[in-house]
Design a protein around this motif. Structure first.
Motif, mmCIF file in Angstrom:
data_model
loop_
_atom_site.group_PDB
_atom_site.id
_atom_site.type_symbol
_atom_site.label_atom_id
_atom_site.label_comp_id
_atom_site.label_asym_id
_atom_site.label_seq_id
_atom_site.Cartn_x
_atom_site.Cartn_y
_atom_site.Cartn_z
ATOM 1 N N THR A 19 35.885 50.686 44.419
ATOM 2 C CA THR A 19 36.317 51.146 45.929
ATOM 3 C C THR A 19 36.452 50.069 46.755
ATOM 4 O O THR A 19 35.717 49.187 47.143
ATOM 5 N N VAL A 20 37.525 50.212 47.529
ATOM 6 C CA VAL A 20 37.730 49.240 48.743
ATOM 7 C C VAL A 20 38.422 50.103 49.856
ATOM 8 O O VAL A 20 39.079 51.158 49.761
ATOM 9 N N ARG A 21 38.525 49.190 50.832
ATOM 10 C CA ARG A 21 39.045 49.914 52.138
ATOM 11 C C ARG A 21 40.352 49.868 52.089
ATOM 12 O O ARG A 21 41.255 49.188 51.461
ATOM 13 N N THR A 22 40.999 51.088 52.489
ATOM 14 C CA THR A 22 42.320 51.537 52.063
ATOM 15 C C THR A 22 43.381 50.334 52.646
ATOM 16 O O THR A 22 44.301 50.247 52.029
ATOM 17 N N GLU A 23 43.036 49.784 54.015
ATOM 18 C CA GLU A 23 44.006 48.784 54.230
ATOM 19 C C GLU A 23 43.946 47.518 53.509
ATOM 20 O O GLU A 23 44.853 46.614 53.875
ATOM 21 N N GLN A 24 42.819 47.470 52.578
ATOM 22 C CA GLN A 24 43.159 46.283 51.812
ATOM 23 C C GLN A 24 43.566 46.506 50.495
ATOM 24 O O GLN A 24 43.696 45.653 49.750
ATOM 25 N N CYS A 25 43.648 47.901 50.108
ATOM 26 C CA CYS A 25 43.987 48.010 48.892
ATOM 27 C C CYS A 25 45.195 47.490 48.258
ATOM 28 O O CYS A 25 45.199 46.972 47.191
ATOM 29 N N ALA A 26 46.410 47.479 48.942
ATOM 30 C CA ALA A 26 47.668 47.090 48.540
ATOM 31 C C ALA A 26 47.585 45.784 48.310
ATOM 32 O O ALA A 26 48.177 45.205 47.381
ATOM 33 N N ALA A 27 47.020 44.773 49.082
ATOM 34 C CA ALA A 27 47.080 43.474 48.912
ATOM 35 C C ALA A 27 46.049 43.084 47.665
ATOM 36 O O ALA A 27 46.459 42.094 46.786
ATOM 37 N N ILE A 28 45.076 43.852 47.509
ATOM 38 C CA ILE A 28 44.186 43.633 46.248
ATOM 39 C C ILE A 28 44.773 43.757 44.889
ATOM 40 O O ILE A 28 44.980 43.100 43.942
ATOM 41 N N GLN A 29 45.344 45.026 45.041
ATOM 42 C CA GLN A 29 46.060 45.721 43.832
ATOM 43 C C GLN A 29 47.125 44.743 43.506
ATOM 44 O O GLN A 29 47.689 44.513 42.097
ATOM 45 N N SER A 30 47.906 44.046 44.372
ATOM 46 C CA SER A 30 49.178 43.283 43.982
ATOM 47 C C SER A 30 49.049 41.843 43.779
ATOM 48 O O SER A 30 49.664 41.111 43.650
ATOM 49 N N LEU A 31 47.495 41.438 43.736
ATOM 50 C CA LEU A 31 47.125 40.031 43.413
ATOM 51 C C LEU A 31 47.522 39.672 41.920
ATOM 52 O O LEU A 31 47.604 40.751 41.077
ATOM 53 N N ASP A 32 47.768 38.540 41.739
ATOM 54 C CA ASP A 32 48.289 38.189 40.127
ATOM 55 C C ASP A 32 46.963 38.484 39.327
ATOM 56 O O ASP A 32 45.879 38.555 39.972
ATOM 57 N N ASP A 33 46.952 38.495 38.375
ATOM 58 C CA ASP A 33 45.807 38.692 37.132
ATOM 59 C C ASP A 33 44.716 38.043 37.430
ATOM 60 O O ASP A 33 43.566 38.268 37.760
ATOM 61 N N ASP A 34 44.959 36.558 37.580
ATOM 62 C CA ASP A 34 43.853 35.623 37.610
ATOM 63 C C ASP A 34 43.207 35.897 38.900
ATOM 64 O O ASP A 34 41.752 35.665 39.172
ATOM 65 N N ALA A 35 43.837 35.815 39.866
ATOM 66 C CA ALA A 35 43.371 36.011 41.543
ATOM 67 C C ALA A 35 42.535 37.603 41.662
ATOM 68 O O ALA A 35 41.556 37.398 42.183
ATOM 69 N N PHE A 36 43.021 38.342 40.852
ATOM 70 C CA PHE A 36 42.400 39.600 40.967
ATOM 71 C C PHE A 36 41.067 39.526 40.201
ATOM 72 O O PHE A 36 39.831 40.138 40.784
ATOM 73 N N LEU A 37 41.154 39.001 39.029
ATOM 74 C CA LEU A 37 39.758 38.787 38.367
ATOM 75 C C LEU A 37 38.779 37.816 39.047
ATOM 76 O O LEU A 37 37.649 38.017 39.058
ATOM 77 N N ALA A 38 39.361 36.903 39.508
ATOM 78 C CA ALA A 38 38.289 35.945 40.361
ATOM 79 C C ALA A 38 37.774 36.723 41.540
ATOM 80 O O ALA A 38 36.625 36.706 41.827
#
Ligand SMILES: Cc1cc2nc3c(=O)[nH]c(=O)nc-3n(C[C@H](O)[C@H](O)[C@H](O)COP(=O)(O)OP(=O)(O)OC[C@H]3O[C@@H](n4cnc5c(N)ncnc54)[C@H](O)[C@@H]3O)c2cc1C
Length: 413
Positions: free
Chosen positions: A236-255
């Motif tokens: 669960t993330v704040r909606t205003e941050q969601c698109a940015a987190i969702q579109s991180l590349d796999d390594d950045a997302f996992l980190a």
């Protein structure tokens, strides 16, 4: 507006609008009875855009397993499910944790995790084989209006229109239910300003069938055990941050995720496709209207923090199936007002309880004010140290508290 030209109609006993997880379950629960059942679903089973059977994984409570056993579907579902043997609840950056174990209360599992697409395959096979059930899909119900001792529905299918009548119409058409709107039932709605990000991932260590629920300052995060040593993430993330987190590349997302979740499963190695859902609490003011009942998300849409939405909806299914079968056995009209009043009365308490508990959890754990942090640390420790509190919590989470429907006791509805 339904015109006179539409009037030559097929007549159903029960017309279920929405063949998602909850509507399809009701058709399966009522099949094998002397009932003619129609299920109208706007998106074909198996289509990539099917909104109920998408990339989500669903945690099924133990009580849900019992209801599926009663419906004769558990064997197929179990083949695609991973058991949850332990649950670990913690608060990131704060002391205190609660651990729940299935074996301490004599169960083989607290619940099971299954991909909703796998559920879709089970329901699609069942609905096409069940006696007395007609699956009308892809097709959408475009209007409902009263008719003599019936409701009449206009169904749009391809370029054509079909009009049918039913003694009972069930709205299983999800959070934005048109059936609810047509019947004039209002809703209470509260936006959380949060979105749920979901993905499947593979960690370094085996999950050992532990489900992790971790509360973080941006919102709760769950990692659920899946088949093939994968884990289902609900973050669960704040909606205003969601698109940015969702579109991180796999390594950045996992980190980023590793920083929130910590090292309990070692390094998070691989992540699959990601999807997100804006979250709101939607609660129908009533669950019934003349000849009409609401079930599942059409009646109540919850935050996924405690994984209770579908489980609650399946208990609606078991209760509605039972009151309909009782009316049928007594030779009564299955859509009569007092039959539906029994359903509404039966479900009110469980629904209120789960809605309040879920909403309370979201608010308590999405807040970093010092008194609330202290209260939740104390709460996690207390539950961990007090066996009776822990057992009560487990029975609720497992869907075993309160009046159990016949299906949950292995009997026909
Ligand atoms: C991220 C996330 C994680 C979740 N995790 C869990 C969990 O772990 N455990 C749990 O119990 N619950 C969980 N839930 C909740 C669960 O997904 C829902 O409770 C469940 O999908 C509700 O099913 P439903 O059939 O009532 O509604 P829906 O799934 O919304 O299905 C409604 C169906 O109706 C159809 N429809 C709509 N309008 C019409 C029309 N006019 N005519 C014909 N068809 C129509 C739609 O195409 C759709 O197939 C989660 C939810 C989210 C968002």
């Amino acid at each position: 507006m339904i015109t006179a030209a539409d009037r030559a109609a097929d007549d159903f006993d029960v017309l279920i609008v929405g063949g998602g997880m909850v509507g399809a379950s009701l058709a399966c629960a009522l099949a094998h009875r002397p009932l003619r059942i129609g299920v109208v679903e706007s998106v074909s089973f198996g289509a990539a855009a099917q909104p109920s059977y998408d990339d989500r994984s669903i945690a099924l409570a133990y009580g849900t397993r019992r209801i599926f056993e009663g419906m004769g579907l558990w064997r197929e579902i179990a083949a695609a499910a991973a058991p949850i043997e332990r649950i670990h609840v913690s608060d990131r950056g704060h002391f205190g944790a609660t651990r729940l174990r299935a074996d301490t209360c004599g169960f083989e599992a607290l619940g099971y995790v299954v991909e909703s697409r796998a559920l879709g395959r089970v329901f699609a096979a069942a609905l096409t084989a069940l006696p007395g059930v007609e699956l009308i899909s892809p097709a959408r119900v475009a209007a409902i209006e009263p008719a003599a001792e019936r409701l009449r529905a206009r169904i749009e299918q391809g370029a054509g229109t079909r009009t049918v009548t039913a003694r009972l119409v069930v709205g299983a058409d999800g959070a934005e239910s048109s059936v609810r709107r047509w019947s004039g039932i209002g809703v209470q709605r509260a936006e959380y300003g949060q979105s749920a990000l979901i993905a499947n991932l593979t960690p370094e260590y085996p999950h050992r069938n532990v489900a992790y629920e971790r509360f973080t300052d941006s919102g709760p995060l769950a990692l659920l055990p899946m088949t093939d040593e994968r884990c289902a993430l609900v973050w669960t993330v704040r909606t205003e941050q969601c698109a940015a987190i969702q579109s991180l590349d796999d390594d950045a997302f996992l980190a980023r995720l590793q920083g929130r979740f910590g090292g309990r499963l070692g390094r998070l190695l691989r992540v699959g496709a990601r999807a997100s859902y804006p979250l709101a609490l939607v609660r129908a003011r009533r669950y019934t209207a003349p000849r009409l009942a609401l079930i599942g998300n059409a009646a109540h849409t919850l935050h996924p923090i405690a994984g209770q939405g579908f489980n609650l909806g399946l208990r609606d299914v078991a209760a509605l199936a039972e009151v309909v079968c009782d009316a049928l056995a007594a030779g009564r009209d299955i859509g009569a007002g007092d039959v539906l009043a029994r359903y509404e009365q039966w479900r009110r308490r469980d629904q209120e309880h789960v809605l309040r508990a879920t909403d309370g959890l979201v608010r308590l754990f999405s807040n970093d004010r010092a008194p609330l942090v202290l209260a939740r640390t104390a709460g996690l420790l207390l539950v961990d140290l007090l066996p009776p509190a822990k057992r009560a919590l487990m029975r609720r989470a497992m869907g075993l508290a309160g009046r159990q429907p016949r299906l949950a006791r292995g009997l026909p509805p």
